[in-house]
Write an enzyme that holds these catalytic residues in place. Structure first.
Site, PDB file in Angstrom:
ATOM      1  N   HIS B  93      36.283 -23.163 -65.582  1.00 56.45           N
ATOM      2  CA  HIS B  93      37.612 -22.823 -66.069  1.00 56.45           C
ATOM      3  C   HIS B  93      37.625 -21.319 -66.302  1.00 56.45           C
ATOM      4  CE1 HIS B  93      38.953 -26.887 -66.377  1.00 56.45           C
ATOM      5  NE2 HIS B  93      37.970 -27.236 -67.190  1.00 56.45           N
ATOM      6  N   CYS B 136      40.717 -20.554 -62.632  1.00 58.87           N
ATOM      7  CA  CYS B 136      42.061 -20.057 -62.943  1.00 58.87           C
ATOM      8  C   CYS B 136      41.968 -18.585 -63.328  1.00 58.87           C
ATOM      9  CB  CYS B 136      42.670 -20.842 -64.108  1.00 58.87           C
ATOM     10  SG  CYS B 136      43.224 -22.487 -63.646  1.00 58.87           S
TER      11      CYS B 136
END
Lengths: 64, 182
Positions: B93, B136
Site C-alpha cells: 500500500h 497507490c
C-alpha cells in the site's frame, strides 16, 4: 488487484516482458497501451489506470 | 548545421552491455493485499525467463524495506562477476512518495532509490537500474476522458565526461502521481 489473478499492472508487465522483444521503453509503451485500453470496475463504476515511467537511461536497455 | 536541420539524422542506438549478471530484488507486502501472491508468481516466472538471479521477500516492515535494499546493494558490490543490470520491485500500500510496511509504518521511496544510485553502488555505476512500484500514489480516481490529440516533446542532451549521481535509472509506477492503483 484481482483476488485470483493479481494486479493488472504487474500481470500486464510480466506478460509483455516475457512475450515481447525490444528496448524496455518500447515494451513499456505496450504495457501503457494495454492498460489504457482496459477499464477497471471499482464500486460498480468504470475507472482508468495507467502506469507512469520516469527514466534517466542513457542507452537502450534490451532484456532479450 | 543548416544541412543537419534540413536533413535530420537517425539517433545513434547505443545499447547497455547485458553480458554480465542480472540481479533482482522483490519486496512485497502480501498482508491485506489479496492477489499479491499471484503478482509474485508472475514476477518469479518473468525473472526466471529473463535469466535474473532473483531474491524475493514477503511482508517487510518499513525498516526492513531499507535493510533489504542495503543488503541487495552489498550483494551487488560483492558479486564476483560483472553485474549488468538490477531490478527492484516494490509492492505495498502507498501514498505519494511513500510505501507502507507490514508494520503499517511508512518508508520514503526516495530513501530506497538512494541505495543503488551511481554514488552508493559502485558495481552498478552507469548500469541500468529499474524500479517497478506497484502501489497507490494518492486517493484520486481516474474516470477517463474522451480521446484527444497527442503532444510530443523532444529533448536532446550532451554526453558529459563524468557520470551524474542519478542516471541510468528507470522508475515504473503502477499509476500516475496522486492516484489510486487498482
Amino acid at each position: 488487484r484481482h483476488e485470483d489473478n493479481g494486479s493488472g499492472f504487474i500481470q500486464t508487465l510480466t506478460d509483455v516482458f516475457i512475450n515481447k522483444r525490444g528496448p524496455i521503453t518500447e515494451l513499456l509503451e505496450e504495457v501503457t497501451r494495454r492498460m489504457a485500453d482496459t477499464e477497471v470496475i471499482q464500486e460498480g463504476k468504470p475507472r482508468k489506470v495507467n502506469p507512469e515511467v520516469q527514466s534517466t537511461l542513457r542507452k537502450q536497455l534490451i532484456l532479450q | 548545421l543548416e544541412s543537419e536541420m534540413s536533413n535530420p539524422q537517425p539517433l545513434e542506438e547505443e545499447k547497455y552491455d547485458m553480458s554480465g549478471s542480472r540481479l533482482s530484488l522483490t519486496l512485497c507486502v502480501t498482508k491485506a493485499r489479496k492477489g499479491s501472491e499471484e503478482d509474485m508468481d508472475a514476477l518469479k516466472r518473468m525473472f526466471h525467463h529473463l535469466k535474473f538471479e532473483s531474491t524475493m521477500k514477503s511482508n517487510p516492515t518499513a525498516e526492513q524495506f531499507l535493510e533489504e535494499l542495503d543488503k541487495f546493494q552489498q550483494t551487488i558490490d560483492d558479486w564476483e562477476e560483472p553485474v549488468s543490470c538490477a531490478f527492484v520491485v516494490l509492492m505495498a500500500h502507498g501514498e505519494e512518495g511513500l510505501l507502507e510496511g507490514e508494520d503499517e509504518k511508512m518508508v520514503r521511496l526516495e530513501d530506497l532509490f538512494e541505495v543503488l544510485n551511481n554514488k552508493n553502488c559502485k558495481a552498478l555505476r552507469g548500469k541500468p537500474k529499474v524500479y517497478i512500484i506497484q502501489a497507490c500514489r494518492g486517493e484520486h480516481r481516474d474516470l477517463g476522458e474522451e480521446m484527444g490529440g497527442d503532444q510530443v516533446a523532444m529533448i536532446r542532451k550532451n554526453h558529459p565526461q563524468t557520470i551524474p549521481t542519478y542516471t541510468d535509472t528507470m522508475h515504473i509506477y503502477s499509476t500516475v502521481e496522486g492516484h489510486l492503483s487498482y
